[in-house]
Motif scaffolding. Sequence first.
Motif, PDB file in Angstrom:
ATOM      1  N   ALA A 109       0.850  -1.189   0.000  1.00  0.00           N
ATOM      2  CA  ALA A 109       0.000   0.000   0.000  1.00  0.00           C
ATOM      3  C   ALA A 109       0.885   1.238   0.000  1.00  0.00           C
ATOM      4  O   ALA A 109       2.027   1.208   0.458  1.00  0.00           O
ATOM      5  N   ASP A 110       0.322   2.314  -0.501  1.00  0.00           N
ATOM      6  CA  ASP A 110       1.003   3.596  -0.538  1.00  0.00           C
ATOM      7  C   ASP A 110       1.283   4.073   0.893  1.00  0.00           C
ATOM      8  O   ASP A 110       0.496   3.827   1.810  1.00  0.00           O
ATOM      9  N   VAL A 111       2.387   4.777   1.045  1.00  0.00           N
ATOM     10  CA  VAL A 111       2.811   5.254   2.372  1.00  0.00           C
ATOM     11  C   VAL A 111       1.721   6.093   3.037  1.00  0.00           C
ATOM     12  O   VAL A 111       1.473   5.959   4.244  1.00  0.00           O
ATOM     13  N   SER A 112       1.031   6.934   2.277  1.00  0.00           N
ATOM     14  CA  SER A 112      -0.001   7.785   2.883  1.00  0.00           C
ATOM     15  C   SER A 112      -1.202   6.955   3.332  1.00  0.00           C
ATOM     16  O   SER A 112      -1.809   7.244   4.372  1.00  0.00           O
ATOM     17  N   ALA A 113      -1.550   5.918   2.575  1.00  0.00           N
ATOM     18  CA  ALA A 113      -2.657   5.045   2.982  1.00  0.00           C
ATOM     19  C   ALA A 113      -2.308   4.293   4.258  1.00  0.00           C
ATOM     20  O   ALA A 113      -3.131   4.167   5.166  1.00  0.00           O
ATOM     21  N   VAL A 114      -1.073   3.799   4.323  1.00  0.00           N
ATOM     22  CA  VAL A 114      -0.615   3.093   5.525  1.00  0.00           C
ATOM     23  C   VAL A 114      -0.630   4.027   6.725  1.00  0.00           C
ATOM     24  O   VAL A 114      -1.091   3.664   7.808  1.00  0.00           O
ATOM     25  N   ALA A 115      -0.132   5.252   6.537  1.00  0.00           N
ATOM     26  CA  ALA A 115      -0.098   6.223   7.636  1.00  0.00           C
ATOM     27  C   ALA A 115      -1.496   6.486   8.177  1.00  0.00           C
ATOM     28  O   ALA A 115      -1.703   6.536   9.395  1.00  0.00           O
ATOM     29  N   ALA A 116      -2.474   6.627   7.286  1.00  0.00           N
ATOM     30  CA  ALA A 116      -3.851   6.872   7.716  1.00  0.00           C
ATOM     31  C   ALA A 116      -4.406   5.672   8.479  1.00  0.00           C
ATOM     32  O   ALA A 116      -5.073   5.837   9.506  1.00  0.00           O
ATOM     33  N   ARG A 117      -4.117   4.472   7.998  1.00  0.00           N
ATOM     34  CA  ARG A 117      -4.604   3.270   8.681  1.00  0.00           C
ATOM     35  C   ARG A 117      -3.976   3.122  10.059  1.00  0.00           C
ATOM     36  O   ARG A 117      -4.656   2.819  11.037  1.00  0.00           O
ATOM     37  N   LEU A 118      -2.664   3.324  10.126  1.00  0.00           N
ATOM     38  CA  LEU A 118      -1.971   3.166  11.411  1.00  0.00           C
ATOM     39  C   LEU A 118      -2.395   4.232  12.413  1.00  0.00           C
ATOM     40  O   LEU A 118      -2.477   3.969  13.611  1.00  0.00           O
ATOM     41  N   ALA A 119      -2.661   5.440  11.933  1.00  0.00           N
ATOM     42  CA  ALA A 119      -3.088   6.523  12.832  1.00  0.00           C
ATOM     43  C   ALA A 119      -4.423   6.204  13.488  1.00  0.00           C
ATOM     44  O   ALA A 119      -4.691   6.657  14.603  1.00  0.00           O
ATOM     45  N   GLY A 120      -5.238   5.395  12.826  1.00  0.00           N
ATOM     46  CA  GLY A 120      -6.538   5.039  13.364  1.00  0.00           C
ATOM     47  C   GLY A 120      -6.527   3.871  14.326  1.00  0.00           C
ATOM     48  O   GLY A 120      -7.547   3.531  14.911  1.00  0.00           O
ATOM     49  N   ARG A 121      -5.377   3.249  14.503  1.00  0.00           N
ATOM     50  CA  ARG A 121      -5.295   2.100  15.403  1.00  0.00           C
ATOM     51  C   ARG A 121      -5.157   2.563  16.843  1.00  0.00           C
ATOM     52  O   ARG A 121      -4.335   3.421  17.151  1.00  0.00           O
TER      53      ARG A 121
END
Length: 172
Positions: A109-121
């Motif tokens: 996945a794109d770095v920005s998509a990963v960042a958004a997912r991880l921020a929501g954890r």
Amino acid sequence: MRTELLLIGGASGVGKTTAALALHEHLKREHVMHAVIEGDYLDLAEPAPHEHFSAAGLAERNLAAVWGNYRELGYRRLVLTNTVSVLFAADLAAAMGDEPRVTAVLLRADVSAVAARLAGRPESIDAEADSEASARSGSHLDGAAGNDVHRLDTDGLSPDQVADRLRAIVGW
């Protein structure tokens, strides 16, 4: 029927667990007998098992035990998620003890998509550091995984779409 193993690997935040759960729902609706194991939990302990020489291979030993129970009940398909599973396909297949047909898929996945997912954890204390670590891990996995490992980009795909693509790859 020969046993089949679908390995879903990838860096944190690419959607491994979400994809496995979506695939589970697809297979369940069609009454396809299968099991799902979240591989990260096969050796999650404190202190970490790798700190003890006698616990070497604990994840594989636990997989052997758990899969043996499923196999005894007639299961022949296993979905296993784990960050680095695609790099250890032979070891994981050997642990199953029944020479499965192995399909390994590296989710990306794109770095920005990963960042958004991880921020929501909820367990993410430092989302920026987690994102950077995930990017390094993803780059390592992509470079280290062999040509026999399928690559699947999850950007812009719903979990159901990822599950559909996994099914197409594995042929279930």
